[in-house]
Design a protein around this motif. Structure first.
Motif, mmCIF file in Angstrom:
data_model
loop_
_atom_site.group_PDB
_atom_site.id
_atom_site.type_symbol
_atom_site.label_atom_id
_atom_site.label_comp_id
_atom_site.label_asym_id
_atom_site.label_seq_id
_atom_site.Cartn_x
_atom_site.Cartn_y
_atom_site.Cartn_z
ATOM 1 N N MET A 10 -75.286 9.833 4.121
ATOM 2 C CA MET A 10 -74.420 10.532 5.080
ATOM 3 C C MET A 10 -74.670 10.071 6.501
ATOM 4 O O MET A 10 -73.776 10.040 7.321
ATOM 5 C CB MET A 10 -74.653 12.048 4.997
ATOM 6 C CG MET A 10 -74.136 12.686 3.734
ATOM 7 S SD MET A 10 -75.269 12.508 2.381
ATOM 8 C CE MET A 10 -76.485 13.714 2.810
ATOM 9 N N VAL A 17 -69.099 15.717 5.905
ATOM 10 C CA VAL A 17 -69.723 16.701 5.022
ATOM 11 C C VAL A 17 -68.891 17.982 4.982
ATOM 12 O O VAL A 17 -68.677 18.559 3.909
ATOM 13 C CB VAL A 17 -71.161 16.996 5.504
ATOM 14 C CG1 VAL A 17 -71.754 18.186 4.755
ATOM 15 C CG2 VAL A 17 -72.044 15.770 5.306
ATOM 16 N N LEU A 50 -73.900 21.637 3.460
ATOM 17 C CA LEU A 50 -73.703 21.465 2.019
ATOM 18 C C LEU A 50 -74.127 22.711 1.253
ATOM 19 O O LEU A 50 -73.468 23.106 0.283
ATOM 20 C CB LEU A 50 -74.508 20.250 1.526
ATOM 21 C CG LEU A 50 -73.952 18.885 1.893
ATOM 22 C CD1 LEU A 50 -74.952 17.797 1.527
ATOM 23 C CD2 LEU A 50 -72.607 18.620 1.216
#
Length: 230
Positions: A10, A17, A50
């Protein structure tokens, strides 16, 4: 049938995200390189986002600080050198990477990595209790195609390939080599490099542990956030 989102690399791309929130899944697996240059705060922001979307099992990558493994985040389980049970699955992971030319924060030799894998193999034996294993390593297995850099060289770990042959996990998730986005059979075991989420790439896995069935689909974020839903 269980659906897992697998992401890696990422590199602090919090905006991308956030766009994953529309993807239906029961678990997110993070295969490392959460931050850009070892920033723990940046990694915490990414993992926290997340964890708001689904339960998370994660390892750090070579671009993350080794100290990140000591950070506690609600709904996000660090599986570096650990075994973690999620429903019928057992997730086990090794973060960081074998040496790179770039001198990143979390690197070690192939010999050290081999020792880490031996320890993890013992943890899997002691704690899997018959569960189907998903092995997560930022470093990819050697000569898998998932470790092939742009110049054509294979830079993965022979030790990881050996462990896959011996442990026979249900699935291997890896990352690290941005250009090696793909799916491969490694010693007869399905392995996936979801590609860098930094570039919008990820993988969706539908898995039925009882039937030893795994289906992997590579995907990428679209220009239109509304079209990301799966």
């Amino acid at each position: 049938m269980m659906r897992i989102l697998i992401v890696s690399d990422m590199h602090g791309s919090l905006g991308k995200v956030k766009r994953l929130a529309s993807i239906r899944r029961e678990l997110t697996v993070v295969a490392g390189d959460i931050s850009r240059c070892g920033s723990i705060e940046e990694a915490k922001a990414v993992l926290g986002e997340l964890a708001r979307q689904s339960p998370v099992a994660w390892i750090p990558g070579n671009c993350d600080s080794p100290e990140l493994v000591r950070v506690s985040i609600a709904n996000a389980e660090c599986i570096h050198m650990k075994v973690y049970r999620f429903k019928e699955l057992v997730l086990a992971g090794v973060g960081g990477s074998i040496y790179t030319p770039f001198g990143t924060p979390f690197e070690y030799s192939e010999e050290e990595y081999s020792g880490m894998l031996a320890e993890l193999k013992e943890e899997i034996k002691k704690n899997s209790n018959g569960g189907k294993v998903v092995l997560v390593s930022h470093t990819p297995p050697y000569m898998s195609g998932l470790d092939r850099v742009r110049g054509g060289a294979y830079v993965g770990s022979p030790s990881l390939r050996k462990l896959i042959a011996e442990a026979r996990p249900l699935l291997v998730a890896t990352g690290h080599i941005h250009e090696a986005w793909g799916v491969a059979s490694v010693e007869g075991v399905l392995a996936v490099n979801p590609g860098p989420l930094e570039a919008g790439k990820y993988a969706i896995v539908d898995i039925d542990p009882a039937e030893n069935m795994v289906r992997v689909r590579l995907a990428r974020l679209t220009e239109s956030p509304a079209a990301d839903e799966l």
